[in-house]
Design a protein around this motif. Structure first.
Motif, short mmCIF file in Angstrom:
data_model
loop_
_atom_site.label_atom_id
_atom_site.label_comp_id
_atom_site.label_asym_id
_atom_site.label_seq_id
_atom_site.Cartn_x
_atom_site.Cartn_y
_atom_site.Cartn_z
N SER B 47 0.86 -1.18 0.00
CA SER B 47 0.00 0.00 0.00
C SER B 47 0.89 1.23 0.00
CB SER B 47 -0.92 0.00 1.21
OG SER B 47 -0.20 -0.35 2.35
N ARG B 48 0.62 2.05 -0.92
CA ARG B 48 1.38 3.29 -1.00
C ARG B 48 0.37 4.42 -0.98
NH1 ARG B 48 5.35 3.24 -5.80
NH2 ARG B 48 6.74 2.07 -4.45
N THR B 49 0.59 5.37 -0.12
CA THR B 49 -0.35 6.48 0.10
C THR B 49 -1.79 5.97 0.15
OG1 THR B 49 -0.49 6.96 -2.27
CG2 THR B 49 1.13 8.20 -1.00
N GLY B 50 -1.95 4.94 0.99
CA GLY B 50 -3.30 4.45 1.25
C GLY B 50 -3.87 3.56 0.18
N GLN B 51 -3.23 3.55 -0.99
CA GLN B 51 -3.79 2.77 -2.09
C GLN B 51 -3.06 1.44 -2.18
OE1 GLN B 51 -3.85 4.96 -5.74
NE2 GLN B 51 -4.58 3.19 -6.87
N ALA B 52 -3.80 0.35 -2.06
CA ALA B 52 -3.17 -0.96 -2.05
C ALA B 52 -3.15 -1.55 -3.45
CB ALA B 52 -3.91 -1.87 -1.09
N THR B 53 -1.98 -2.05 -3.85
CA THR B 53 -1.92 -2.78 -5.11
C THR B 53 -1.50 -4.21 -4.83
OG1 THR B 53 0.27 -1.84 -5.33
CG2 THR B 53 -1.43 -0.92 -6.75
N ARG B 54 -2.20 -5.13 -5.45
CA ARG B 54 -1.89 -6.54 -5.24
C ARG B 54 -0.76 -6.91 -6.20
NH1 ARG B 54 -6.47 -10.80 -4.23
NH2 ARG B 54 -6.16 -9.95 -2.16
N VAL B 55 0.35 -7.33 -5.62
CA VAL B 55 1.54 -7.61 -6.43
C VAL B 55 1.70 -9.10 -6.66
CG1 VAL B 55 4.04 -7.44 -6.45
CG2 VAL B 55 2.69 -5.50 -5.72
N LEU B 56 1.39 -9.92 -5.66
CA LEU B 56 1.40 -11.37 -5.84
C LEU B 56 0.00 -11.88 -5.58
CD1 LEU B 56 4.69 -12.47 -4.05
CD2 LEU B 56 4.32 -11.82 -6.44
N ASN B 57 -0.47 -12.69 -6.51
CA ASN B 57 -1.84 -13.16 -6.41
C ASN B 57 -1.84 -14.68 -6.52
OD1 ASN B 57 -4.54 -13.28 -6.30
ND2 ASN B 57 -4.93 -11.98 -8.09
N ASP B 58 -1.69 -15.34 -5.40
CA ASP B 58 -1.73 -16.79 -5.35
C ASP B 58 -0.61 -17.42 -6.19
OD1 ASP B 58 -2.49 -19.26 -4.67
OD2 ASP B 58 -4.32 -19.32 -5.87
N VAL B 59 0.61 -17.09 -5.82
CA VAL B 59 1.77 -17.65 -6.52
C VAL B 59 2.19 -18.96 -5.86
CG1 VAL B 59 4.23 -17.35 -6.99
CG2 VAL B 59 2.64 -15.46 -7.37
N SER B 60 2.18 -20.02 -6.63
CA SER B 60 2.63 -21.32 -6.13
C SER B 60 3.63 -21.91 -7.10
CB SER B 60 1.45 -22.28 -5.98
OG SER B 60 0.54 -21.79 -5.03
N LEU B 61 4.67 -22.54 -6.55
CA LEU B 61 5.73 -23.10 -7.39
C LEU B 61 6.45 -24.18 -6.62
CD1 LEU B 61 7.76 -20.11 -8.87
CD2 LEU B 61 6.63 -21.87 -10.20
N THR B 62 7.00 -25.13 -7.34
CA THR B 62 7.98 -25.99 -6.69
C THR B 62 9.23 -25.99 -7.55
OG1 THR B 62 7.24 -27.94 -7.88
CG2 THR B 62 6.29 -27.56 -5.70
N ILE B 63 10.36 -26.12 -6.90
CA ILE B 63 11.63 -26.19 -7.61
C ILE B 63 12.35 -27.42 -7.13
CG2 ILE B 63 13.83 -25.02 -8.04
CD1 ILE B 63 11.45 -22.67 -6.87
N GLY B 64 12.74 -28.25 -8.10
CA GLY B 64 13.41 -29.49 -7.74
C GLY B 64 14.86 -29.24 -7.36
N GLU B 65 15.41 -30.17 -6.61
CA GLU B 65 16.80 -30.04 -6.16
C GLU B 65 17.74 -29.96 -7.35
OE1 GLU B 65 17.79 -33.00 -3.37
OE2 GLU B 65 19.81 -32.26 -3.03
N GLY B 66 18.64 -29.02 -7.32
CA GLY B 66 19.62 -28.86 -8.38
C GLY B 66 19.06 -28.26 -9.65
#
Ligand code: ADP
Ligand code: MG
Lengths: 598, 403
Positions: B47-66
């Motif tokens: 939120s900047r100057t009272g106004q909220a912006t959604r930057v991440l919206n349900d981010v899901s990920l998996t990263i395998g080893e290596g």
């Protein structure tokens, strides 16, 4: 850039914020409160009224004092604007030989004690036995009085010698960092030299000039010693001399003094506020105006013209530094003040170093200045870090409060602390503690500005990369922030020491026989008209100040300057406000391009 | 670019389902953990100057080893924010992140491991080298924090600096190095303490184009060598295609698609992915029939129907409006109009690219980018006929789903 919520060690941060209350908030609150009481006593109880302000408005003398202060401020502003801009233009654009030396010396008048300069000019130009009048009389063979410094113009002139550097430094920095291609583009569009200056260069640097002029105006509003020294015999009063007399003369009128102080404080705070708005977020890239290549196309002045124009800055420096210092040295070496050199002697210096009162004053000054400087550096470091890390409610307000004393004249701080010291349950009146407290209250904002300017140069990513390397918050502070801002912290401390060692205005109402400072020693000797002794003491004090400036330059050097690629002309013990936004090369993040938005 | 043994199955919907365990692990070696880093349902707003912006919206990920996973997306889509959440420099409003099976942040449970305790190395976009420390001190700092002894620091720092080609510059200060050298110091510092995860935020963006190309190749080799699980952030699709095992395409705080570089390139799931990666043309058309598990699509501009493959979760019916994804290099150009099965067009712009020509053709008033070989010269204003190679062509919906 967002940082994780502060898990920072809350106690020191909270203490740093809370300490503002006794040191800044309470004294000024008492001052305002005291100005509304219907009693002139500082300790007695009173009713809250606003009659005091009506009384001031109805008193012709006080009205005149306020008017005189304003007139001095305007004259100083206009005068230093003209001279400062002229010298800046000559140094940056005309580029006469020796301009680097001029640029370096332009800061000297700023570091000298304006009080001592006023005394020097009183010796040089008083209408009775001033040196200059004496020399000219000798020259023409009869008694003439072509010059009197005991006048409005005399006072304005002496104040101005101290304020020209403000305008010069800001203007020269702006001129020097102006992209030369802007002026070249104007030239290619067919604009001649004068037109380019008028339509391109001046508008670009106008905000900086204006900011410098506001500095000059505020400085003039705050000047006390100059009108007190040069205006006494012609009964020339200003608000600040009125405040001084209200407290020093019987019957003591604390109420009136406070009300006058509130009036002058209101004026200066507004001025500083406007000045801050003018400066805005502009960053003055370089402090010495010679950065960048300058506008090369405009330096097509012939050699003769350049030499002739060189006379202006040289003349200024002679009047602002050389002549007064020479006069002091001359008089300090004589048994009695006289334009003719009949006998040279070191007896005044011998006396200075053998008189216990002088040495005590010197010791008092040294102890209080050093202790206050160390306390202030520590306090302001913690405060600056707390303000950087946290966005708690009102942290902006805290920032403003911490900087507020920059806008309050020293004499006003003195009155405010008088209330505290007179009402304090523990005895601090007449002790060194109140002196040190006054220094801390008055000069800490300069340290804060110096530190904050350096801290804003430290990219948050530098802290974050340390966190990612496994360093906790304390380690980051110790390993990253502190080493990076150390030069600015030290030069802030040196400036603090400089200001407090030469200070008269802040302590003139707080200092007495038991807590005498070196400036106060000069002040009381001057009242007793012991001119050669005054001169000797002033020379000693000025030498100490000069040594501090050199020390500051040395300490303020970037910590790891081992590279030939680094600009060697980094500003060191320069005026902190000029440091703001100035970026020591060492602090800039390796690659400044950061992605937008944060 | 993916090495076969590292490839994981694509998750076409971008969700965080577990990747299948890798095949062909020799006996005795422990299987690589496919869930080495797990990001689950991150939400974040500023939120900047009272106004909220959604930057991440349900981010899901998996990263395998290596594995090296790239977060790819346009500027401002939330890549850095995601990375900073993994680093611990930002706290998500909700969601959780696990590294090696241990939660480092769980906003709902209120747990948070501070960045210094996460064993994650990060190279910053601005490099963030400490100007008051020498190269050796910079690189040795993470080891110092892990209480490695002086000789140990010296040995390991020497080793890693040799590896990045800065062996002789230990005593230099950051400002005495070129941009490319600073970048390598930053990288050395990020990996010196053998972190569990390496985070790289647009590491090449501050280099000029030539240096970027060289450094990219060098970086691929280094990262293959180190075998550190890496999250790489970039907005440059060619960089992503070159370097990644897996690419997650982000847009507006959402992960649109995740897969190997060739999957993302050849089978874009949405119009955005198609256009963002490889600058595809989107040619409107209509489904005319179904065959071979795909469908026949007739371009609205005419010509012949092409076999096209819709995304797995889309089932366009006959008569539906869709868009064909046509890569510039897949367009066949012939001179003249009215060839059977071809679309009539006019040459509008021709640009020489060294290895061939880049054209903009006009079909009616629709622009089509076409890349051809050097010998295919068509003058501006001349009529041409277009057809497309490489069927089945990818197919995306006519409109962006959330438009
Ligand atoms: N600390 C912050 N305060 C406010 N807005 C932010 C902050 N950090 C990022 N943003 C906004 O969040 C959005 C995504 O930012 P970021 O993750 O840096 O994008 P990317 O790295 O993909 O370019 C941008 O619109 C940016 O302006
Ligand atoms: Mg980013």
């Amino acid at each position: 850039m967002a940082t994780p919520r502060p898990s920072l060690h809350l106690l020191p941060a909270a203490l740093a914020v809370l300490a503002l209350i006794p040191v800044v908030v309470l004294p000024l609150a008492y001052l305002v409160y005291g100005s509304t009481l219907d009693t002139e006593s500082a300790t007695g109880a009173g009713r809250v009224t606003f009659e005091r302000f009506g009384e001031i408005a109805g008193n012709a003398d006080y009205r005149q004092g306020i008017l005189n202060s304003l007139k001095l401020a305007v004259a100083t502003g206009v005068g230093s604007c003209i001279i400062g801009v002229l010298i800046a233009w000559i140094v940056v654009h005309v580029r006469p030989p020796g301009r680097n030396v001029i640029d370096a010396l332009m800061i000297v008048p700023f570091f000298l004690s304006s009080f001592v300069l006023a005394i020097a000019w009183a010796m040089l130009g008083n209408p009775n036995n001033g040196l200059i009048n004496g020399w000219i009389s000798d020259l023409v063979g009869r008694d003439v009085v072509p010059l009197s410094m005991y006048s409005f113009w005399g006072i304005a002139f002496v104040i101005m010698t101290g304020t020209v550097p403000f305008v010069y430094m800001l203007t020269a920095a702006a001129l020097g960092s102006t992209d030369p291609s802007l002026e070249e583009a104007a030239a290619m569009s067919g604009a001649g030299r004068v037109r380019r200056l008028r339509t391109v260069t001046l508008p670009l640097v106008a905000p900086s000039i204006l900011a410098g002029v506001f500095f000059a105006v505020v400085f003039a509003m705050e000047s006390f010693a100059e009108p007190a020294i040069l205006g006494a015999s012609i009964r020339y009063n200003t608000v600040l001399t009125d405040i001084y007399l209200a407290v020093e003369n019987f019957p003591i009128k604390y109420g009136t003094a406070s009300a006058l102080a509130v009036v002058v404080m209101a004026i200066t705070v507004v001025l500083v506020f406007v000045q801050g708005k003018l400066l805005g977020n502009r960053s003055f890239v370089s402090l010495s105006g010679k950065s960048g290549s300058g506008a090369d196309i405009s330096s097509g002045y012939g050699r003769r013209a350049r030499l002739a124009l060189l006379l202006i800055p040289v003349g200024y420096l002679v009047l602002a530094v050389v002549l007064p210092m020479l006069a002091l040295a001359l008089i300090s070496l004589q048994p009695f003040a006289s334009p003719q050199i009949t006998e040279l002697t070191l007896q005044n210096y011998e006396w200075f170093f053998s008189d216990e009162a002088n040495l005590r004053a010197l010791r008092n000054s040294g102890i209080t200045s050093a202790a206050a400087a160390v306390a202030s550096m520590l306090w302001m470091f913690v405060l600056a870090y707390a303000l950087r890390r946290s966005r708690f409610w009102g942290s902006r307000v805290v920032g403003y409060v911490a900087l507020l004393p920059i806008a309050v004249p020293g004499v006003v701080i003195g009155v405010a602390l008088l209330w505290i010291s007179l009402r304090s349950p523990v005895l601090i009146h007449g002790t060194l503690i109140i002196i040190a407290l006054a220094y801390v209250a008055r000069f800490s904002p300069f340290v804060l500005r110096s530190i904050t300017a350096a801290m804003t140069q430290v990219d948050v990513a530098l802290e974050e990369s340390a966190r990612m390397s496994g360093a906790g918050e304390g380690r980051v502070l110790r390993d990253i922030i502190f080493p990076l801002i150390r030069p600015s912290l030290l030069s802030g401390g040196v400036i603090f020491g400089l200001f407090s060692l030469r200070d008269l205005n802040t302590v003139v109402l707080l200092s007495g026989p038991t807590n005498n400072t070196i400036s106060m020693q000069i002040w009381s000797m001057y009242e007793n008209a012991q001119l050669p002794l005054v001169a000797a003491t002033a020379v000693v004090q000025s030498s100490i100040l000069l040594a501090l400036v050199v020390l500051g330059r040395w300490l303020g050097r970037a910590p790891t300057v081992r590279s030939s690629t680094v600009d060697a002309d980094e500003p060191e013990a320069s005026y902190p406000s000029r440091r703001e936004g100035g970026s020591p090369a060492s602090l800039a993040s390796p690659a400044l391009a950061r992605h937008g938005g944060r | 670019m993916s090495t076969g043994s590292r490839t994981t199955a694509p998750h076409r919907d971008g969700s965080a389902g577990p990747a299948p365990v890798r095949q062909g692990q020799p006996d005795g070696e422990p299987a690589l953990d496919p869930d080495y880093v797990r990001i689950e349902s991150l939400f974040k707003q500023f939120s900047r100057t009272g106004q909220a912006t959604r930057v991440l919206n349900d981010v899901s990920l998996t990263i395998g080893e290596g594995e090296l996973l790239t977060l790819l997306g346009p500027s401002g889509c939330g890549k850095t924010t995601t990375l900073r959440c993994v680093a611990g420099l930002e706290r998500p409003d909700s969601g959780a992140i696990w590294v090696r099976g241990a939660p480092v942040v769980d906003a709902d449970a209120g747990s948070f491991v501070p960045p210094e305790a996460r064993r994650i190395g990060m190279a910053f976009q601005s490099y963030a080298l400490w100007p008051h420390m020498s190269v050796l001190d910079n690189v040795g700092y993470p080891l110092r924090m892990r209480r490695v002894r002086r000789e140990g620091i010296r040995r390991r720092a020497d080793e890693i600096l040799d590896r990045v080609g800065l062996g002789g510059k230990l005593r230099r200060f950051p400002r005495e190095l070129s941009g490319g050298e600073q970048q390598r110091v930053a990288l050395a510092r990020a990996v010196v303490a053998n972190p569990d995860v390496l985070l790289l935020d647009e590491p090449l963006s501050n280099l000029d184009a030539r240096l970027r190309q060289q450094t990219l190749i060098w970086l691929v080799a280094l990262l293959r060598d180190l075998k550190i699980t890496t999250i790489y952030v970039t907005h440059d699709q060619s960089e992503a295609l070159a370097i990644s095992d897996q690419i997650a395409v982000m847009h507006g705080g959402v992960i649109l698609q995740r897969g190997t570089p060739s999957e993302v390139y050849d089978h874009p799931l949405t119009r955005f992915v198609a256009e963002f990666i490889g600058a595809a043309n989107l040619l409107p058309g209509q489904v005319t029939a179904h065959r071979d598990g795909g469908c026949e699509v007739l371009p609205a501009a005419g010509g012949q129907p092409y076999l096209a493959l819709p995304p797995a979760d889309a089932h366009p019916a006959s008569g539906d409006e869709v868009a064909l994804v046509v890569r510039p290099e897949k367009v066949v150009v012939q001179p003249g109009h009215d060839r059977p099965g071809c679309i009539d067009a006019v040459v509008n712009v021709r640009v020489y690219s060294g290895s061939g020509w880049q054209y903009v053709m006009l079909i009616g008033d629709q622009e089509l980018r076409v890349d051809t070989a050097v010998d295919q010269v068509f003058e501006r204003g001349n009529p041409v006929s277009l057809s497309f190679d490489g069927a089945p062509l990818p197919l995306v919906s006519h409109r962006e789903p959330h438009e």
